[in-house]
Design a protein around this motif. Structure first.
Motif, mmCIF file in Angstrom:
data_model
loop_
_atom_site.group_PDB
_atom_site.id
_atom_site.type_symbol
_atom_site.label_atom_id
_atom_site.label_comp_id
_atom_site.label_asym_id
_atom_site.label_seq_id
_atom_site.Cartn_x
_atom_site.Cartn_y
_atom_site.Cartn_z
ATOM 1 N N ASP A 1 15.345 76.732 21.428
ATOM 2 C CA ASP A 1 14.578 75.894 22.245
ATOM 3 C C ASP A 1 15.325 74.729 22.323
ATOM 4 O O ASP A 1 15.503 73.860 21.468
ATOM 5 N N VAL A 2 15.846 74.371 23.508
ATOM 6 C CA VAL A 2 16.920 73.401 23.866
ATOM 7 C C VAL A 2 16.177 72.058 23.621
ATOM 8 O O VAL A 2 17.116 70.958 23.563
ATOM 9 N N ARG A 3 14.956 71.765 23.241
ATOM 10 C CA ARG A 3 14.526 70.512 22.717
ATOM 11 C C ARG A 3 14.437 70.167 21.412
ATOM 12 O O ARG A 3 14.335 69.148 20.998
ATOM 13 N N ASP A 4 14.795 71.396 20.548
ATOM 14 C CA ASP A 4 14.804 71.358 19.082
ATOM 15 C C ASP A 4 16.410 70.889 18.608
ATOM 16 O O ASP A 4 16.889 71.913 18.650
ATOM 17 N N LEU B 1 7.974 67.853 29.379
ATOM 18 C CA LEU B 1 8.607 69.339 29.585
ATOM 19 C C LEU B 1 9.811 69.258 30.183
ATOM 20 O O LEU B 1 10.996 69.638 30.098
ATOM 21 N N MET B 2 9.641 68.943 31.703
ATOM 22 C CA MET B 2 10.884 68.749 32.525
ATOM 23 C C MET B 2 12.208 67.899 32.039
ATOM 24 O O MET B 2 13.179 68.139 31.994
ATOM 25 N N GLN B 3 11.575 66.634 31.808
ATOM 26 C CA GLN B 3 12.691 65.603 31.203
ATOM 27 C C GLN B 3 13.544 66.197 29.970
ATOM 28 O O GLN B 3 14.587 66.032 29.956
ATOM 29 N N SER B 4 12.706 66.980 29.020
ATOM 30 C CA SER B 4 13.491 67.308 27.689
ATOM 31 C C SER B 4 14.174 68.651 27.820
ATOM 32 O O SER B 4 15.181 68.697 27.414
ATOM 33 N N ARG C 1 17.447 65.804 29.023
ATOM 34 C CA ARG C 1 17.609 65.642 27.740
ATOM 35 C C ARG C 1 18.517 66.536 27.090
ATOM 36 O O ARG C 1 19.449 66.339 26.327
ATOM 37 N N ALA C 2 18.462 67.935 27.564
ATOM 38 C CA ALA C 2 19.118 68.857 26.845
ATOM 39 C C ALA C 2 20.852 68.886 27.387
ATOM 40 O O ALA C 2 21.484 69.308 26.583
ATOM 41 N N VAL C 3 20.889 68.306 28.647
ATOM 42 C CA VAL C 3 22.381 68.285 28.839
ATOM 43 C C VAL C 3 23.119 67.266 27.990
ATOM 44 O O VAL C 3 23.951 67.301 27.331
ATOM 45 N N TYR C 4 22.166 66.236 27.530
ATOM 46 C CA TYR C 4 22.791 65.123 26.622
ATOM 47 C C TYR C 4 22.884 65.890 25.297
ATOM 48 O O TYR C 4 23.932 65.621 24.267
ATOM 49 N N PHE D 1 18.380 65.246 38.640
ATOM 50 C CA PHE D 1 19.305 64.274 38.941
ATOM 51 C C PHE D 1 20.015 63.640 37.904
ATOM 52 O O PHE D 1 21.082 63.305 37.565
ATOM 53 N N GLY D 2 18.920 63.435 36.837
ATOM 54 C CA GLY D 2 19.564 62.994 35.446
ATOM 55 C C GLY D 2 20.362 63.849 34.863
ATOM 56 O O GLY D 2 21.540 63.638 33.963
ATOM 57 N N MET D 3 20.448 65.466 35.070
ATOM 58 C CA MET D 3 21.460 66.051 34.619
ATOM 59 C C MET D 3 22.607 65.963 35.125
ATOM 60 O O MET D 3 23.528 65.774 34.578
ATOM 61 N N THR D 4 22.638 65.491 36.401
ATOM 62 C CA THR D 4 23.731 65.201 37.275
ATOM 63 C C THR D 4 24.331 64.171 36.835
ATOM 64 O O THR D 4 25.818 63.745 36.555
ATOM 65 N N ILE D 5 23.693 62.974 36.770
ATOM 66 C CA ILE D 5 24.152 61.647 36.494
ATOM 67 C C ILE D 5 24.905 61.883 35.148
ATOM 68 O O ILE D 5 25.964 61.187 34.702
ATOM 69 N N LEU D 6 24.390 62.284 34.059
ATOM 70 C CA LEU D 6 24.806 62.547 32.692
ATOM 71 C C LEU D 6 25.929 63.368 32.704
ATOM 72 O O LEU D 6 27.003 62.838 32.118
#
Length: 280
Positions: A74-77, A120-123, A127-130, A173-178
């Protein structure tokens, strides 16, 4: 499909959300070129509506000539992602690329989006890209052709996208900016960071269950188009593409593909495809 070159032979690619859809297609494309694939996804048991598990994809990876490591993740973990990457590096001797394919989608505005769905969407998306980058960088710095590839769109701040889909747009877009930031942060380390987005809808479970229904497949391309584009990115050396926000069709055209008919879910309707979200 773009022919394999053998450039990924022996390379190790950590793919999130690889149990089905685009993630599975990328895993199989790279495996057919001789890559080692860490199949990092939540689906370890069969689902009544969704085909594919980490184990079924592992079998497919090995059948086409790659080496597979199925990992329930789980990419949130944070702890589980860290353990999975360590296991990948221990099994294959390192990590050469991370593909951030796992995603959550809900096409609603702020008023209609429940907090748990927003979180859920943000994480799972931004967040998973980070998190995957943060944990993978030490491994990637040891590779001579390292990549971080995230499946996210070019930043497009037009009101027609932000108004109805603000929460989802923010996460993608957060994924892209990161990724844009990572490209600069890691340029001297020789780690290429790019994003990839489909020009058209792609026939996946997300389209069938979260966007519309299976009828939309008639206006979609197969996941293979994204897999071929991802492959082109992953075999590119010397940071040539780093920092770019890539579109599958555009990149493949740059690499010599002129006929996209066979990528259509229904080739007879190859010229009647729907443009994907966030693209004009």
């Amino acid at each position: 499909m773009t022919p394999n070159t053998g450039a990924l032979k022996g390379r190790t690619i950590f793919v999130t959300g690889a149990s089905r859809g685009i993630g599975r297609a990328i895993a199989l494309k790279c495996a057919a070129d001789g890559a080692n694939i860490a199949i990092a996804a939540k689906s370890a048991e069969p689902h009544p509506k969704l085909s594919g598990t980490i184990h079924s994809v592992a079998a497919e990876v090995e059948a086409v000539g790659g080496r597979a490591l199925p990992l329930q993740v789980d990419v949130r973990d944070e702890q589980r992602v860290e353990e999975a990457m360590a296991q990948t590096a221990e099994t294959f001797g390192g990590i050469d690329a991370v593909v951030n394919n796992a995603g959550a989608i809900n096409l609603t505005n702020v008023e209609s989006t429940e907090p748990k769905r927003y979180d859920l969407m943000q994480s799972i998306n931004s967040r998973a890209v980070y998190l995957t980058a943060h944990l993978a960088i030490p491994y990637l710095k040891a590779s001579d052709c390292a990549h971080i590839l995230s499946l996210s769109p070019p930043v497009n701040l037009q009101a027609k996208w932000l108004g109805p889909y603000g929460p989802y747009a923010l996460s993608k877009f957060g994924m892209t900016i990161l990724s844009m930031g990572l490209a600069e942060e890691l340029r001297e380390a020789g780690i290429s960071v790019t994003t990839l987005w489909p020009r058209t809808l792609i026939a996946t479970a997300a389209i069938e269950f979260a966007v519309g229904n299976r009828k939309l497949f008639e206006q979609s391309r197969k996941p293979a188009v994204m897999a071929d584009a991802a492959y082109e990115i992953l075999i590119t050396q010397d940071n040539v593409l780093s920092g770019r926000q890539l579109i599958d069709e555009v990149l493949l055209a740059e690499r010599g593909v002129s006929d996209f008919t066979d990528y259509a879910h229904n080739p007879a309707r190859a010229h009647q495809l729907a443009v994907d979200l966030f693209l004009d």
